[in-house]
Design an enzyme around this catalytic site. Structure first.
Site, PDB file in Angstrom:
ATOM      1  N   ASP A 134     -27.958 -15.149 -16.566  1.00  0.00           N
ATOM      2  CA  ASP A 134     -28.206 -14.848 -15.152  1.00  0.00           C
ATOM      3  C   ASP A 134     -29.641 -14.424 -14.835  1.00  0.00           C
ATOM      4  O   ASP A 134     -30.292 -15.024 -13.989  1.00  0.00           O
ATOM      5  CB  ASP A 134     -27.206 -13.771 -14.697  1.00  0.00           C
ATOM      6  CG  ASP A 134     -27.259 -13.523 -13.197  1.00  0.00           C
ATOM      7  OD1 ASP A 134     -27.542 -14.475 -12.457  1.00  0.00           O
ATOM      8  OD2 ASP A 134     -27.019 -12.389 -12.778  1.00  0.00           O
ATOM      9  N   VAL A 158     -20.741 -23.461 -10.060  1.00  0.00           N
ATOM     10  CA  VAL A 158     -20.230 -24.453 -11.001  1.00  0.00           C
ATOM     11  C   VAL A 158     -18.710 -24.368 -10.975  1.00  0.00           C
ATOM     12  O   VAL A 158     -18.128 -23.289 -11.116  1.00  0.00           O
ATOM     13  CB  VAL A 158     -20.775 -24.209 -12.423  1.00  0.00           C
ATOM     14  CG1 VAL A 158     -19.937 -24.939 -13.464  1.00  0.00           C
ATOM     15  CG2 VAL A 158     -22.220 -24.677 -12.505  1.00  0.00           C
ATOM     16  N   CYS A 188     -16.253 -32.678  -5.392  1.00  0.00           N
ATOM     17  CA  CYS A 188     -15.954 -32.024  -4.109  1.00  0.00           C
ATOM     18  C   CYS A 188     -15.528 -33.047  -3.059  1.00  0.00           C
ATOM     19  O   CYS A 188     -14.828 -32.711  -2.100  1.00  0.00           O
ATOM     20  CB  CYS A 188     -17.168 -31.249  -3.601  1.00  0.00           C
ATOM     21  SG  CYS A 188     -17.516 -29.735  -4.532  1.00  0.00           S
ATOM     22  N   CYS A 194     -15.948 -24.714   2.285  1.00  0.00           N
ATOM     23  CA  CYS A 194     -16.879 -23.609   2.028  1.00  0.00           C
ATOM     24  C   CYS A 194     -17.991 -23.570   3.058  1.00  0.00           C
ATOM     25  O   CYS A 194     -18.419 -22.493   3.496  1.00  0.00           O
ATOM     26  CB  CYS A 194     -17.447 -23.691   0.608  1.00  0.00           C
ATOM     27  SG  CYS A 194     -18.314 -25.229   0.233  1.00  0.00           S
ATOM     28  N   CYS A 243     -16.775 -18.262   0.003  1.00  0.00           N
ATOM     29  CA  CYS A 243     -16.927 -19.691  -0.327  1.00  0.00           C
ATOM     30  C   CYS A 243     -16.171 -20.075  -1.602  1.00  0.00           C
ATOM     31  O   CYS A 243     -16.002 -21.258  -1.886  1.00  0.00           O
ATOM     32  CB  CYS A 243     -18.398 -20.085  -0.428  1.00  0.00           C
ATOM     33  SG  CYS A 243     -19.304 -19.270  -1.756  1.00  0.00           S
ATOM     34  N   ARG A 295     -28.573  -2.259  -8.259  1.00  0.00           N
ATOM     35  CA  ARG A 295     -29.609  -1.916  -7.281  1.00  0.00           C
ATOM     36  C   ARG A 295     -29.560  -0.446  -6.888  1.00  0.00           C
ATOM     37  O   ARG A 295     -30.279  -0.009  -5.998  1.00  0.00           O
ATOM     38  CB  ARG A 295     -29.450  -2.784  -6.026  1.00  0.00           C
ATOM     39  CG  ARG A 295     -29.710  -4.261  -6.263  1.00  0.00           C
ATOM     40  CD  ARG A 295     -31.170  -4.577  -6.314  1.00  0.00           C
ATOM     41  NE  ARG A 295     -31.754  -4.672  -4.983  1.00  0.00           N
ATOM     42  CZ  ARG A 295     -33.058  -4.749  -4.740  1.00  0.00           C
ATOM     43  NH1 ARG A 295     -33.909  -4.708  -5.739  1.00  0.00           N
ATOM     44  NH2 ARG A 295     -33.515  -4.852  -3.501  1.00  0.00           N
ATOM     45  N   LYS A 297     -27.464   3.236  -5.674  1.00  0.00           N
ATOM     46  CA  LYS A 297     -26.417   3.581  -4.706  1.00  0.00           C
ATOM     47  C   LYS A 297     -26.800   3.319  -3.248  1.00  0.00           C
ATOM     48  O   LYS A 297     -25.926   3.147  -2.404  1.00  0.00           O
ATOM     49  CB  LYS A 297     -25.998   5.043  -4.884  1.00  0.00           C
ATOM     50  CG  LYS A 297     -27.027   6.073  -4.457  1.00  0.00           C
ATOM     51  CD  LYS A 297     -26.487   7.503  -4.609  1.00  0.00           C
ATOM     52  CE  LYS A 297     -27.488   8.514  -4.062  1.00  0.00           C
ATOM     53  NZ  LYS A 297     -26.972   9.891  -4.118  1.00  0.00           N
ATOM     54  N   LYS A 298     -28.078   3.289  -2.944  1.00  0.00           N
ATOM     55  CA  LYS A 298     -28.498   3.191  -1.539  1.00  0.00           C
ATOM     56  C   LYS A 298     -27.937   1.967  -0.806  1.00  0.00           C
ATOM     57  O   LYS A 298     -27.374   2.109   0.290  1.00  0.00           O
ATOM     58  CB  LYS A 298     -30.030   3.206  -1.464  1.00  0.00           C
ATOM     59  CG  LYS A 298     -30.588   3.132  -0.046  1.00  0.00           C
ATOM     60  CD  LYS A 298     -32.115   3.151  -0.099  1.00  0.00           C
ATOM     61  CE  LYS A 298     -32.747   2.857   1.232  1.00  0.00           C
ATOM     62  NZ  LYS A 298     -34.216   2.810   1.141  1.00  0.00           N
TER      63      LYS A 298
END
Length: 379
Positions: A134, A158, A188, A194, A243, A295, A297-298
């Site tokens: 990732d 995927v 598809c 989606c 989606c 990221r 808690k904010k």
């Protein structure tokens, strides 16, 4: 060494360590992806979280100089939560997307890739490898698509026959010349479900996403959420599954193959009000092990405030007033003021007025003004 025989050995071993799908492709340049990425950049559709150097994203040889092939892996994650708690009028709940249920998937996939690396090095001592999940330079989806794991759907995920799009992806570049598998054809067809239901129209067309509009991206930003998207968030605390949930291929797909991916219902679907004032220590203890916490808690607190506004939760007014008066962060104070107005408790107008008089941040004052205007239209 017989290359085909070794490939079969790798496939068999992968099953014993909890890899649900494995595919192989060449380490050739991803030419088609390069053009797509250039277009995305020109159109301003990037999220800013991806690798900025396009060459690194499309040329495996820049990451491993003697790259010959790439191994792609996929692990299936659950789509349904057992014993999911109900949201009540007194205790409204938010939701984390399925990709943030259970232990952080980066850790889970790295564990599988590390085991696979050890196996390869045991069999081929001088083998060179570079693994990523990732956050690496390569596009997990482009690798998986070319390695025959699945096809790249119109929802930019995927999609596999076995598990639908509910799969985590990772890859390993190697200098070993594994024979490539056959890429899967797009399946598809004419389906556009989606695209039709994307809450913000972020899916510009099949396979093209404007990340700046995507709720999954927006929930991870740290500033004030643009007003046009605040009512689109719903009760999402992190990520968006829309989606995926509407995809016909995903119908009935729900796999519980990895214990570490099982969600704790109180974490995956948490009560909203306690999130508003959670301490850093408690946040880390409760949410620190999931991918949705990366990221801090904010953003999640801001999203929890928007979720309370979505529910028009009058029981949260006192909590929101406290946050508006006492929180040190402008984004949280301002969003709380906006939410108070949206919930529509007219009696809270004097608290907004008090906050405005002492507030020094211009953006927060602007949000308080919006909150007051919502209440004035109710009188």
């Amino acid at each position: 060494m017989n290359i085909e025989e070794f490939k079969r050995e790798v496939i068999e071993y992968s099953k014993t360590i909890g890899i649900d799908k494995i595919g192989f492709t060449s380490a050739n340049m991803f030419e088609e992806l390069k053009q797509r990425l250039i277009t995305q950049k020109e159109l301003g559709y990037q999220s800013g979280f991806e690798e900025s150097d396009i060459e690194k994203r499309v040329a495996p040889i820049k990451l491993l100089p003697k790259a010959s092939s790439i191994i792609s892996i996929a692990l299936a994650y659950p789509s349904k939560m057992k014993n999911a708690p109900k949201s009540t009028k007194e205790e409204r709940r938010g939701i984390f997307c399925r990709a943030s249920w259970g232990q952080d998937y980066h850790d889970v996939l790295r564990d599988r890739l590390n085991k696979l690396e050890m196996f390869l090095k045991e069999k081929v001592p001088d083998i060179q490898v570079k693994s990523m999940v990732d956050t690496g330079e390569l596009s997990d989806r482009a690798v998986a698509e070319r390695a025959g794991i699945g096809w790249s759907g119109k929802n930019c995920s995927v999609i596999t026959h076995e598990f639908g799009s509910y799969v985590y992806l990772g890859e390993m570049i190697t200098n070993f010349p594994f024979q490539p598998d056959t890429p899967m054809e797009d399946q598809c067809g004419s389906c556009t479900k989606c695209l039709d239901v994307c809450p913000t129209g972020a899916l510009v067309q099949g396979g093209q996403l404007d990340s700046s509009k995507c709720i999954a991206f927006l929930t991870q930003t740290k500033g004030f959420l643009p007003e046009e998207y605040r009512t689109k968030i719903g009760n999402r605390i992190y990520g968006c599954d829309t989606c995926q949930t509407v995809c016909p291929v995903n119908k009935g797909k729900d796999f519980h193959l990895h214990p570490e991916m099982e969600p704790d219902p109180e974490i995956a679907k948490p009560k909203l009000k306690p999130i508003l004032t959670i301490s850093n220590r408690d946040f880390k203890e409760k949410f620190g092990h999931i991918s949705g916490s990366w990221r801090g808690k904010k953003p999640l607190q801001r999203n929890a405030i928007l979720a309370l506004a979505h529910f028009k939760d009058t029981t949260a007014i006192d909590d929101l007033i406290k946050v508006m008066h006492e929180d040190s962060r402008p984004v949280i104070r301002g969003t709380a003021a906006w939410a108070i107005g949206k919930i529509g408790e007219v009696s809270a107008a004097h608290e907004l007025q008090k906050a405005y008089e002492k507030e020094e941040d211009s953006q927060v004052k602007e949000e308080i003004t919006k909150g007051l205007s919502f209440l004035l239209t109710k009188k």
